[in-house]
Design an enzyme around this catalytic site. Structure first.
Site, PDB file in Angstrom:
ATOM      1  N   ASP A  98      44.758  33.709  37.695  1.00 34.21           N
ATOM      2  CA  ASP A  98      44.822  35.117  36.731  1.00 34.21           C
ATOM      3  C   ASP A  98      45.799  35.383  38.657  1.00 34.21           C
ATOM      4  O   ASP A  98      45.144  35.510  39.796  1.00 34.21           O
ATOM      5  CB  ASP A  98      44.221  35.870  36.719  1.00 34.21           C
ATOM      6  CG  ASP A  98      43.936  35.230  35.160  1.00 34.21           C
ATOM      7  OD1 ASP A  98      44.740  34.679  34.548  1.00 34.21           O
ATOM      8  OD2 ASP A  98      42.881  35.777  34.940  1.00 34.21           O
ATOM      9  N   ASP A 108      45.087  38.874  23.811  1.00 37.70           N
ATOM     10  CA  ASP A 108      43.909  39.750  24.695  1.00 37.70           C
ATOM     11  C   ASP A 108      43.173  40.228  24.052  1.00 37.70           C
ATOM     12  O   ASP A 108      43.293  42.342  23.273  1.00 37.70           O
ATOM     13  CB  ASP A 108      44.495  40.732  26.356  1.00 37.70           C
ATOM     14  CG  ASP A 108      45.019  40.067  27.037  1.00 37.70           C
ATOM     15  OD1 ASP A 108      45.149  38.849  27.124  1.00 37.70           O
ATOM     16  OD2 ASP A 108      46.200  40.179  27.116  1.00 37.70           O
TER      17      ASP A 108
HETATM   18  O1  1PR Z   1      51.258  42.029  29.329  1.00 38.31           O
HETATM   19  O2  1PR Z   1      53.031  40.575  28.825  1.00 38.31           O
HETATM   20  O3  1PR Z   1      52.155  41.654  31.118  1.00 38.31           O
HETATM   21  O4  1PR Z   1      50.943  39.432  30.909  1.00 38.31           O
HETATM   22  C1  1PR Z   1      49.655  39.943  31.173  1.00 38.31           C
HETATM   23  C2  1PR Z   1      49.072  38.972  30.991  1.00 38.31           C
HETATM   24  O5  1PR Z   1      48.183  38.914  31.489  1.00 38.31           O
HETATM   25  C3  1PR Z   1      48.364  38.787  29.895  1.00 38.31           C
HETATM   26  O6  1PR Z   1      48.151  36.837  29.484  1.00 38.31           O
HETATM   27  C4  1PR Z   1      47.227  38.760  30.102  1.00 38.31           C
HETATM   28  O7  1PR Z   1      46.720  38.305  29.218  1.00 38.31           O
HETATM   29  C5  1PR Z   1      46.851  38.799  31.550  1.00 38.31           C
HETATM   30  N1  1PR Z   1      45.259  40.079  31.829  1.00 38.31           N
HETATM   31  C6  1PR Z   1      45.978  40.810  32.173  1.00 38.31           C
HETATM   32  N2  1PR Z   1      45.657  41.567  32.948  1.00 38.31           N
HETATM   33  C7  1PR Z   1      44.170  41.333  32.984  1.00 38.31           C
HETATM   34  C8  1PR Z   1      42.671  40.488  33.588  1.00 38.31           C
HETATM   35  O8  1PR Z   1      42.295  40.234  33.818  1.00 38.31           O
HETATM   36  N3  1PR Z   1      42.470  42.352  34.528  1.00 38.31           N
HETATM   37  N4  1PR Z   1      43.768  38.115  33.318  1.00 38.31           N
HETATM   38  C9  1PR Z   1      44.575  39.287  33.475  1.00 38.31           C
HETATM   39  C10 1PR Z   1      43.562  37.577  31.794  1.00 38.31           C
HETATM   40  C11 1PR Z   1      42.439  35.837  30.518  1.00 38.31           C
HETATM   41  C12 1PR Z   1      42.374  34.803  31.142  1.00 38.31           C
HETATM   42  C13 1PR Z   1      41.436  34.018  32.002  1.00 38.31           C
HETATM   43  C14 1PR Z   1      40.882  33.666  30.920  1.00 38.31           C
HETATM   44  C15 1PR Z   1      39.975  32.557  31.420  1.00 38.31           C
HETATM   45  N5  1PR Z   1      42.665  36.791  32.105  1.00 38.31           N
HETATM   46  O9  1PR Z   1      44.032  35.014  31.671  1.00 38.31           O
HETATM   47  O10 1PR Z   1      41.839  33.795  32.946  1.00 38.31           O
HETATM   48  O11 1PR Z   1      39.933  34.540  29.987  1.00 38.31           O
HETATM   49  O12 1PR Z   1      38.572  32.706  32.554  1.00 38.31           O
HETATM   50  P1  1PR Z   1      37.363  32.975  32.555  1.00 38.31           P
HETATM   51  O13 1PR Z   1      37.380  31.326  32.416  1.00 38.31           O
HETATM   52  O14 1PR Z   1      36.785  32.597  33.862  1.00 38.31           O
HETATM   53  O15 1PR Z   1      36.474  33.272  31.298  1.00 38.31           O
HETATM   54  P2  1PR Z   1      51.566  40.361  29.682  1.00 38.31           P
END
Ligand code: 1PR
Length: 632
Positions: A324, A485
């Site tokens: 991320d 998400d």
């Molecule tokens: O909406 O097309 O611009 O895409 C934004 C992207 O960013 C999406 O794929 C969304 O999932 C991701 N995203 C947005 N905000 C966050 C955040 O964390 N605040 N991250 C985010 C998503 C989820 C996973 C993470 C897993 C595993 N994070 O990517 O890596 O949950 O984590 P873990 O193993 O530590 O539990 P757009």
């Protein structure tokens, strides 16, 4: 690629609109160039993306294959011509050849094909579209002549294999180069997950010196395609390897004299793939020591005593490392990680710093060396910034793709936008900029939710203009991942929602509710919408997406394991690969999700890898011990 090619929503009709398409392609590339140039300028303003990895990796012709360090240099192995006719994997193939020490000459014209001393013919995209371009550029006859002549090495990759055949049923039925008998057809098989994405095993059909070493060491190679050619009596003398997927084994590689082509992607198959490229181009004189690499890297079979025989067969369940990425408050691009999507340090309220867990290019390389089957970059603030503002991601991809030879996915901000000068960019142009920079797939989050809402309003039909449709039409469905998400929404009665509910055994609601659905969110979880992950996944498959990345806000960063109920619900709803994400806290969580949901194709983790709590190998060892097909 077939794949790409595979799934191609391209029809013959589309192909015949070549002039209009050409104009569009030209305008896409102009905008893509603008995005890439802006990325360079933007990168200069950041500090973190200028990592030491970038300087390490920039000399990509330097390499050492027996260990992790890209320090030394292999002597120049001479010139290889790479036919650039717009295929999606040109950059990756170029990177792989340069890494091996070849001097790559990009060629485009018929004359250059005929003058080439060694020719590599890449391919990702739709069959009809590729043939259309070859025809427009008068490349068909020179290619046929080069191959038929047979006195100089020719290597085709993926679509570059399929195009050698008589034709394909893809693109509404289409003629190929007619050099190998047979027609390329879509995969068939009950409940088969298509595209065939991931690491599978080749079966050698004839003494093939180029594939033997990799096969003897039980190394899998990376496939991604929806169409395939079948062996038959007429093409038997060509077939050097087959692979088992679907109703019957398909052709994984062909070889006759100086001509070789693979359905799999050597450029994305780690060092095993590099070895295959090198073996062929050096006529069996490759200096890559695969054994040394295996010993020094993640997958030393000798150390893995617990590997079961069944884990060595079939399409491997993939382990994906996710980064991320976002800018921190100082403006540096960092890898971060949240708890339920909150990425700020705890105890400091809203003003806590964005957690900084490392540099994107360095970490991607680290996970490649550790044996990750894929690496994903998610630009988590992409929803609010334009891709221009996030342009360092483009540079990160370019650098990462020089040293990471497994598939790279990039997500965040893939949507239409208008920049501050009023210039409009389509989501296809944004995606094109990422593909041109080394991405193999793009993942679409927020925009997918809005597209799905329109799809249901429009009686379950697309209008052909969405990001999902346009990108999969151009690059193939395998190139389009939907990042969902979702968050649990509890109901006392399933009738209270139009979205598909389950009776949950995992965790009851705050008031003891036993029903829940999985509400899609946009903008990184900030806004919930009235559509469930189940409904979204179905709409996306129908519109042409090739894979689902299934996050889970409730479990993100919690370490309690994947939400099997969510994964099962979505994996049961679609026939495209589903990647379980969020909640991995222990190696056994990977084996558990694959056991609980056999249709789940891959599992992704972030926090445990970034914090060095668990290695990719430990996850894979647990999977292999449990008999799951594993690339180890
Ligand atoms: O909406 O097309 O611009 O895409 C934004 C992207 O960013 C999406 O794929 C969304 O999932 C991701 N995203 C947005 N905000 C966050 C955040 O964390 N605040 N991250 C985010 C998503 C989820 C996973 C993470 C897993 C595993 N994070 O990517 O890596 O949950 O984590 P873990 O193993 O530590 O539990 P757009």
């Amino acid at each position: 690629m077939s794949t790409n090619t595979s799934v191609s929503y391209h029809t013959h009709a589309v192909l015949t609109k070549s002039t209009a398409d050409d104009r569009r392609r030209t305008s896409i590339s102009a905008n893509t160039r603008a995005l890439v140039i802006n990325s360079r300028q933007e990168l200069k303003r950041t500090t973190t993306a200028k990592t030491s990895s970038s300087s390490n990796s920039s000399n990509s012709s330097s390499s050492s294959y027996g260990n992790n360090n890209d320090t030394n240099t292999t002597s120049n192995k001479g010139e290889v011509s790479l036919l650039d006719y717009g295929a999606g994997n040109v950059r990756s193939v170029r990177n792989a050849l340069q890494k091996l020490g070849y001097e790559v000459k990009d060629i485009k014209s018929a004359k250059e094909v005929l003058l080439a001393k060694r020719l590599v013919f890449p391919g990702v995209g739709a069959y009809g579209s590729a043939m259309d371009i070859l025809r427009e550029r008068a490349l068909i006859e020179p290619l046929r002549e080069y191959v038929l002549n047979g006195n100089r090495p020719f290597m085709g990759v993926c679509l570059g294999l399929q195009l050698l055949f008589d034709g394909s049923e893809e693109s509404g039925g289409c003629e190929g180069l007619g050099l190998i008998p047979g027609t390329v057809q879509k995969f068939t098989g009950n409940d088969l997950i298509v595209p065939h994405i991931g690491w599978n095993v080749n079966e050698i059909m004839k003494e093939d010196q180029y594939l033997l070493d990799v096969n003897e060491k039980s190394q899998r190679v990376y496939f991604v395609h929806s169409y395939r050619a079948l062996p038959n009596a007429m093409n038997k003398d060509w077939v050097s390897a087959t692979c088992d997927y679907g109703s019957e084994p398909f052709i994984a590689a062909v070889q006759k004299g100086n001509v070789m082509a693979t359905q799999f992607h050597p450029e994305k198959s780690g060092f095993a793939g590099l070895k295959i490229f090198d073996q062929f181009l050096s006529k069996g004189e490759s200096d890559i020591d695969l054994t040394a690499w295996m010993n020094n890297n993640h997958n030393n079979n000798n150390k893995n005593k617990n590997i079961t025989e069944s884990s060595k067969k079939g399409l491997a369940k993939r382990v994906i490392a996710c980064l991320d990425v976002r800018s921190n408050d100082a403006g540096d691009l960092v890898v971060t990680k949240g708890d339920s999507y909150d990425v700020r340090e705890k105890g400091k309220g809203e003003s806590g710093d964005v957690r900084n867990l490392g540099k994107p290019v360095e970490l991607a390389k680290k996970y490649f060396d550790m044996g990750a089957d894929e690496v994903s970059f998610l630009n988590i603030t992409g929803y609010r910034d334009t891709p221009l503002k996030d342009a360092p991601m483009i540079e990160v991809l370019k650098l990462a793709s020089e040293t990471v030879f497994v598939p790279l996915t990039v997500g965040g901000g893939i949507r239409d936008f208008t920049d501050s000068n009023g210039k409009h960019y389509s989501s296809l142009e944004v995606a094109s900029a990422y593909f041109a920079s080394g991405a193999d797939k793009v993942s679409i989050g927020s925009d997918a939710v809005e597209v799905a809402e329109k799809f249901y309003k429009n009686k379950e039909k697309g209008d052909g203009t969405s990001s999902i449709e346009t990108i999969s039409n151009r690059y193939g469905s395998q190139a389009v991942v939907i990042s969902i998400d979702p968050r649990r929404k509890y109901e006392s009665d399933p009738k209270n929602t139009k979205n598909k509910c389950i009776e949950t055994k995992r965790k009851l609601g705050p008031n003891g509710e036993k029903y829940c659905w999985f509400q899609c969110t946009i903008k990184g979880g900030r806004e919930g919408r009235d559509i469930g992950a189940y409904e979204l996944a179905i709409a996306m498959e129908k519109l042409g997406a090739g894979e689902i990345l299934l996050n889970c806000i409730d479990e993100d960063g919690q370490g309690n394991g994947f939400d099997h109920e969510l994964v099962k619900m979505v994996a049961d709803a679609v026939k495209i690969p589903v990647i379980a994400s969020s909640g991995a806290g222990h190696p056994r969580h990977f084996s558990e999700v694959f056991a609980a949901v056999p249709a789940c194709s891959a599992a992704l983790a972030a926090g445990i890898f970034h914090r060095d709590e668990v290695t990719v190998l430990e996850c894979k060892e647990d999977m292999a011990k449990n008999g799951l097909p594993t690339r180890i």
